[in-house]
Design an enzyme around this catalytic site. Structure first.
Site, short mmCIF file in Angstrom:
data_model
loop_
_atom_site.label_atom_id
_atom_site.label_comp_id
_atom_site.label_asym_id
_atom_site.label_seq_id
_atom_site.Cartn_x
_atom_site.Cartn_y
_atom_site.Cartn_z
N THR A 105 -0.75 2.36 7.27
CA THR A 105 -0.81 1.14 6.48
C THR A 105 -0.82 -0.02 7.46
OG1 THR A 105 0.40 -0.24 4.91
CG2 THR A 105 1.73 1.35 6.15
N GLY A 106 -1.47 -1.11 7.06
CA GLY A 106 -1.60 -2.25 7.97
C GLY A 106 -3.03 -2.77 7.92
N THR A 112 0.86 -1.19 0.00
CA THR A 112 0.00 0.00 0.00
C THR A 112 0.89 1.24 0.00
OG1 THR A 112 -1.89 -1.02 1.07
CG2 THR A 112 -1.56 1.30 1.55
N GLY A 138 -6.46 -2.80 7.88
CA GLY A 138 -7.39 -1.70 7.79
C GLY A 138 -8.53 -1.75 8.79
N ARG A 189 -15.35 -5.25 0.17
CA ARG A 189 -14.65 -4.84 1.40
C ARG A 189 -13.93 -3.50 1.17
NH1 ARG A 189 -9.03 -3.64 2.77
NH2 ARG A 189 -8.80 -4.03 4.99
N VAL A 190 -14.05 -2.60 2.13
CA VAL A 190 -13.35 -1.32 2.08
C VAL A 190 -12.46 -1.23 3.31
CG1 VAL A 190 -13.65 1.19 2.21
CG2 VAL A 190 -15.15 -0.17 0.74
N GLY A 191 -11.21 -0.82 3.12
CA GLY A 191 -10.28 -0.72 4.23
C GLY A 191 -10.27 0.68 4.84
N ASP A 192 -9.20 0.97 5.56
CA ASP A 192 -9.07 2.25 6.26
C ASP A 192 -8.66 3.40 5.35
OD1 ASP A 192 -6.59 0.65 6.10
OD2 ASP A 192 -5.70 2.49 6.87
N1 ASP Z 1 -4.54 -0.65 5.12
C1 ASP Z 1 -4.80 -1.31 3.86
C2 ASP Z 1 -6.18 -1.91 3.90
O1 ASP Z 1 -6.55 -2.47 4.90
C3 ASP Z 1 -3.83 -2.36 3.54
C4 ASP Z 1 -2.39 -2.01 3.73
O2 ASP Z 1 -2.05 -0.99 4.31
O3 ASP Z 1 -1.54 -2.78 3.26
O4 ASP Z 1 -6.85 -1.88 2.90
#
Ligand code: ASP
Length: 289
Positions: free
Chosen positions: A215-216, A165, A218, A193-196
């Site tokens: 990042t991480g 990301t 979400g 699905r929607v992340g952060d």
């Molecule tokens: N935070 C992102 C998500 O959950 C993924 C990532 O940071 O690698 O969509």
């Protein structure tokens, strides 16, 4: 104010394309910093840096995004400025640069977030053509792990979580700050699905105190509104102290880049690895550690 740009190329447990990612981060830093050096805005710089990484197939954003469980790529992206402007797209398909569509949402509409098929339709109205973001590498990876049941394999997918990301934060010579972020989300996520990343106050946030992106995982970032939390902490702490406290408090793997109104930056992660880079008058640094 001395301009500063910080970018990240994801946090996670498994690094892949290490040398390529370092080059990609370096290219993104150079492209964004040229804008800042010539007096351009933090917003232009972070968007440019993210576009460079979206165009690079070694990151999980734009071209190179990971597949969901159905083999489809759905992307999330957002932009925010320290004067409180925000735009985002979520679960958008078949565009080359989701961050540019997020910027259009911010600048051309009364809305903050447009999702799914209608985000793609909005992109077309704004003049962005159709683009298939699937790379041969991601197609192969999908085929290797294709499973009829998401639920039986969810732990296995989590272990495969790799860095990719992208995000960028900057301050310009006027002291204005901006942040941009873009992702293909988690490998083998459920459709829709929607992340952060496109959620204000979660994976991205900015106000007069500072600008941040995460990042991480979400879901955890979102549930704890980490973006809003850490920027508010700048009232009492310097950036490094703020992110140190955050990492102490939350026990899941993530990475963060944060800048405050004095141009002080912090880069930190609780995941095993994070890819990041920074550039200013003092020089350029790129790390995957
Ligand atoms: N935070 C992102 C998500 O959950 C993924 C990532 O940071 O690698 O969509």
């Amino acid at each position: 104010m001395e301009p500063v740009l910080v970018v990240h190329g994801g946090a996670g447990n498994k690094p892949y394309f290490i040398e390529e990612k370092k080059d990609g981060i370096s290219n993104a830093l150079e492209a964004g910093y040229v804008i800042l050096k010539s007096g351009g805005s933090a917003l232009d710089a972070v968007v440019k840096a993210v576009v460079v990484m979206e165009d690079d197939p070694h990151f999980n954003a734009g071209y190179g995004s990971v597949c969901g469980i159905d083999g489809q790529i759905e992307m999330d992206a957002s932009v925010m400025t320290s004067d409180g402007r925000f735009g985002a797209v979520a679960a958008i398909k078949n565009v080359k640069n989701p961050v540019l569509i997020a910027r259009k949402v911010m600048e051309e509409t009364e809305h903050h977030l447009i999702v799914g098929e209608n985000a793609t339709r909005f992109a077309r109205v704004m003049g962005f053509g159709s683009f298939n973001p699937l790379t041969p590498e991601q197609e192969k990876r999908y085929r290797e792990y294709k499973s009829p049941s998401y639920y039986s394999k969810v732990d296995e997918f989590r272990k495969l979580y790799g860095l990719g990301t992208v995000g960028a934060i900057a301050i310009d010579k006027n002291g204005d700050m901006a942040v941009a972020a873009s992702t293909g989300g988690l490998f083998m996520h459920l459709p829709g699905r929607v992340g952060d990343t496109p959620i204000i106050g979660a994976g991205i946030y900015a106000n007069a105190l500072g600008a941040v992106t995460f990042t991480g995982f979400g879901e955890r970032i979102m549930k704890n509104l980490l973006g809003k939390v850490v920027v508010e902490m700048l009232k009492d702490f310097e950036p490094y102290e703020a992110v140190r406290r955050l990492i102490q408090q939350y026990d899941f793997p993530f990475g963060v880049i944060l800048i405050d109104k004095k141009g002080r930056t912090a880069i930190a992660h609780s995941s095993r690895y994070m890819a990041w880079g920074t550039i200013s008058r003092k020089g350029k640094q790129v790390e995957i550690e």
